[in-house]
Design a protein around this motif. Structure first.
Motif, short mmCIF file in Angstrom:
data_model
loop_
_atom_site.label_atom_id
_atom_site.label_comp_id
_atom_site.label_asym_id
_atom_site.label_seq_id
_atom_site.Cartn_x
_atom_site.Cartn_y
_atom_site.Cartn_z
N ASN A 58 -16.12 -5.21 -58.85
CA ASN A 58 -17.27 -4.56 -59.48
C ASN A 58 -16.92 -3.27 -60.20
OD1 ASN A 58 -19.88 -6.09 -58.89
ND2 ASN A 58 -18.79 -6.15 -56.94
N GLU A 91 -24.73 -4.38 -56.78
CA GLU A 91 -23.90 -5.58 -56.85
C GLU A 91 -22.77 -5.54 -55.83
OE1 GLU A 91 -23.52 -3.42 -59.99
OE2 GLU A 91 -25.62 -3.89 -60.06
N THR A 92 -22.20 -4.35 -55.63
CA THR A 92 -21.10 -4.20 -54.68
C THR A 92 -21.62 -4.36 -53.26
OG1 THR A 92 -20.05 -2.66 -56.21
CG2 THR A 92 -19.16 -2.74 -53.98
#
Length: 106
Positions: A58, A91-92
């Motif tokens: 990411n 997202e991570t």
């Protein structure tokens, strides 16, 4: 004749791409080592590998270079801040949670 010229011009570019790919891999591996240590420090007792993979996946190319370059130059504070930035992204976090569930950590 045109084809020969296009092919001849493409060969140096292919070499440049290969060198760039190699440099990218070296930076990613250096960054991966630092990120893994940061994850282990922040989350003791947790398998850091899945989380490290999520951070690396990411991170932008610039962030990878910032982490790897910071480590190489002894500027670990800047590298740590970059890791924190990437770790805090939704997202991570999602990736890390999914990876941890697959690995049976939760």
């Amino acid at each position: 004749m045109r084809v020969a010229c296009i092919v001849a011009l493409g060969l140096p570019l292919a070499g440049c791409v290969a060198v760039q790919d190699a440099a990218d891999q070296i930076a990613r591996e250096q960054a991966r080592g630092y990120v893994n240590g940061e994850v282990e420090r922040r989350f003791p007792g947790v398998n850091a590998q899945p989380i490290t993979d999520c951070v690396i996946d990411n991170a932008s190319a610039q962030e990878i270079v910032a982490i790897a370059g910071g480590v190489a130059l002894g500027r670990t504070e800047a590298a740590t801040e970059t890791v924190s930035t990437v770790l805090s992204r939704p997202e991570t976090i999602r990736c890390a949670a999914e990876g941890s569930l697959r690995a049976g950590l939760f």
